[in-house]
Design a protein around this motif. Structure first.
Motif, PDB file in Angstrom:
ATOM      1  N   HIS A 190       0.824  -1.208   0.000  1.00 34.71           N
ATOM      2  CA  HIS A 190       0.000   0.000   0.000  1.00 34.71           C
ATOM      3  C   HIS A 190       0.863   1.265   0.000  1.00 34.71           C
ATOM      4  N   ALA A 191       0.223   2.410  -0.134  1.00 31.87           N
ATOM      5  CA  ALA A 191       0.944   3.668  -0.370  1.00 31.87           C
ATOM      6  C   ALA A 191       1.924   4.024   0.743  1.00 31.87           C
ATOM      7  N   SER A 192       1.559   3.778   1.992  1.00 34.13           N
ATOM      8  CA  SER A 192       2.442   4.133   3.111  1.00 34.13           C
ATOM      9  C   SER A 192       3.211   2.916   3.624  1.00 34.13           C
ATOM     10  N   ALA A 193       3.431   1.937   2.759  1.00 32.29           N
ATOM     11  CA  ALA A 193       4.052   0.676   3.178  1.00 32.29           C
ATOM     12  C   ALA A 193       5.422   0.873   3.805  1.00 32.29           C
ATOM     13  N   GLY A 194       6.225   1.772   3.250  1.00 30.25           N
ATOM     14  CA  GLY A 194       7.567   1.966   3.787  1.00 30.25           C
ATOM     15  C   GLY A 194       7.555   2.363   5.248  1.00 30.25           C
ATOM     16  N   ASP A 195       6.769   3.373   5.581  1.00 33.52           N
ATOM     17  CA  ASP A 195       6.691   3.845   6.967  1.00 33.52           C
ATOM     18  C   ASP A 195       6.060   2.791   7.871  1.00 33.52           C
ATOM     19  N   ASP A 196       5.016   2.141   7.382  1.00 32.07           N
ATOM     20  CA  ASP A 196       4.304   1.169   8.215  1.00 32.07           C
ATOM     21  C   ASP A 196       5.148  -0.079   8.475  1.00 32.07           C
ATOM     22  N   ILE A 197       5.872  -0.545   7.463  1.00 30.85           N
ATOM     23  CA  ILE A 197       6.746  -1.697   7.663  1.00 30.85           C
ATOM     24  C   ILE A 197       7.854  -1.353   8.655  1.00 30.85           C
ATOM     25  N   ALA A 198       8.389  -0.148   8.569  1.00 28.64           N
ATOM     26  CA  ALA A 198       9.439   0.266   9.509  1.00 28.64           C
ATOM     27  C   ALA A 198       8.917   0.233  10.945  1.00 28.64           C
ATOM     28  N   ARG A 199       7.704   0.735  11.160  1.00 29.82           N
ATOM     29  CA  ARG A 199       7.115   0.712  12.504  1.00 29.82           C
ATOM     30  C   ARG A 199       6.841  -0.714  12.949  1.00 29.82           C
ATOM     31  N   LEU A 200       6.376  -1.547  12.042  1.00 37.11           N
ATOM     32  CA  LEU A 200       6.088  -2.942  12.385  1.00 37.11           C
ATOM     33  C   LEU A 200       7.366  -3.670  12.780  1.00 37.11           C
ATOM     34  N   VAL A 201       8.422  -3.491  12.008  1.00 39.39           N
ATOM     35  CA  VAL A 201       9.692  -4.157  12.323  1.00 39.39           C
ATOM     36  C   VAL A 201      10.205  -3.718  13.690  1.00 39.39           C
ATOM     37  N   GLU A 202      10.124  -2.436  13.971  1.00 40.74           N
ATOM     38  CA  GLU A 202      10.547  -1.936  15.282  1.00 40.74           C
ATOM     39  C   GLU A 202       9.692  -2.534  16.399  1.00 40.74           C
ATOM     40  N   THR A 203       8.392  -2.651  16.144  1.00 44.18           N
ATOM     41  CA  THR A 203       7.483  -3.226  17.137  1.00 44.18           C
ATOM     42  C   THR A 203       7.811  -4.688  17.412  1.00 44.18           C
ATOM     43  N   VAL A 204       8.040  -5.447  16.348  1.00 48.14           N
ATOM     44  CA  VAL A 204       8.383  -6.865  16.519  1.00 48.14           C
ATOM     45  C   VAL A 204       9.722  -7.011  17.241  1.00 48.14           C
ATOM     46  N   ALA A 205      10.709  -6.213  16.848  1.00 48.78           N
ATOM     47  CA  ALA A 205      12.029  -6.300  17.479  1.00 48.78           C
ATOM     48  C   ALA A 205      11.944  -5.985  18.971  1.00 48.78           C
ATOM     49  N   ASP A 206      11.191  -4.957  19.330  1.00 50.07           N
ATOM     50  CA  ASP A 206      11.025  -4.601  20.743  1.00 50.07           C
ATOM     51  C   ASP A 206      10.348  -5.735  21.513  1.00 50.07           C
TER      52      ASP A 206
END
Length: 230
Positions: A190-206
């Protein structure tokens, strides 16, 4: 070992953004219930505003499946399938603390999150078009062969660790009680995939660092940075 998408996938889906994590120290005794409830609350709130089929994250995957020649209401991406079940049942079955946690995060972000037992992957893992001779082990224990040109997660031994891209994972590399090392992949169109994936990866890592003795290695993948060494 390396995780990547083939050049042909990037060419066909230039809007794709993906994140990958690798972590060891996984065990089945972690208490993730509070986190699951928290992420579930986020999903519940969003589902009160619209059904999952109206979410831009899901609509983008539906368009992607159509471009792959698949009927999107017959073959749903993993996050849509989870959201649909969650909307109907207000809960998901408990399988393993890490799977349960990643499913909850997938609900909250409406983005597919795949978790593989890294020790079950032979060599590199690549998202690519199938040749048709690869093998896929279903959760029922049956061997399947992907269709020619179907998008799969393929390892060096020709095992398809996921079929129809984000539709169905293999039982061969499923996380179980004996799993100690994992590869986690999230993908969006989706259009904001870059920002959303970055937040998701940070969330999973935490979450991994909080619940397991893990120091996750992470990467954001795009056409200009498309490979993850783990």
């Amino acid at each position: 070992m390396q995780f990547s998408h083939s050049d042909a996938i990037w060419q066909a889906f230039p809007e794709l953004r993906a994140g990958a994590l690798h972590a060891g120290g996984i065990h089945a005794d972690a208490d993730v219930e509070a986190a699951i409830v928290s992420f579930g609350t986020i999903a519940e709130a969003r589902l009160t505003q619209a059904q999952e089929s109206e979410f831009p994250e899901i609509q983008a995957w539906r368009r992607g499946f159509s471009r792959m020649g698949l009927k999107p209401t017959q073959y749903r991406c993993a996050s849509e399938a989870l959201l649909r079940r969650f909307r109907q049942e207000h809960a998901l079955p408990r399988l393993h603390p890490l799977i349960d946690l990643c499913n909850a995060i997938s609900l909250a972000f409406a983005i597919p999150v795949a978790v593989f037992d890294a020790q079950k992957i032979a060599g590199d893992l690549e998202v690519r078009r199938a040749k048709g001779d690869e093998t896929h082990l279903t959760f029922a224990g049956e061997i399947e062969h992907p269709e020619v040109n179907e998008v799969i997660f393929a390892d060096a031994k020709g095992r398809a660790h996921a079929r129809r891209w984000t539709n169905r994972q293999s039982g061969f590399s499923a996380v179980r009680g004996t799993t100690r090392s994992v590869l986690i992949v999230a993908e969006a169109l989706h259009a904001s995939a870059g920002d959303d994936i970055a937040r998701l990866v940070e969330t999973v890592a935490d979450a991994l660092a909080r619940h397991w003795p893990a120091a996750p290695k992470t990467a954001m993948l795009s056409p200009v940075s498309s490979r993850f060494e783990f």
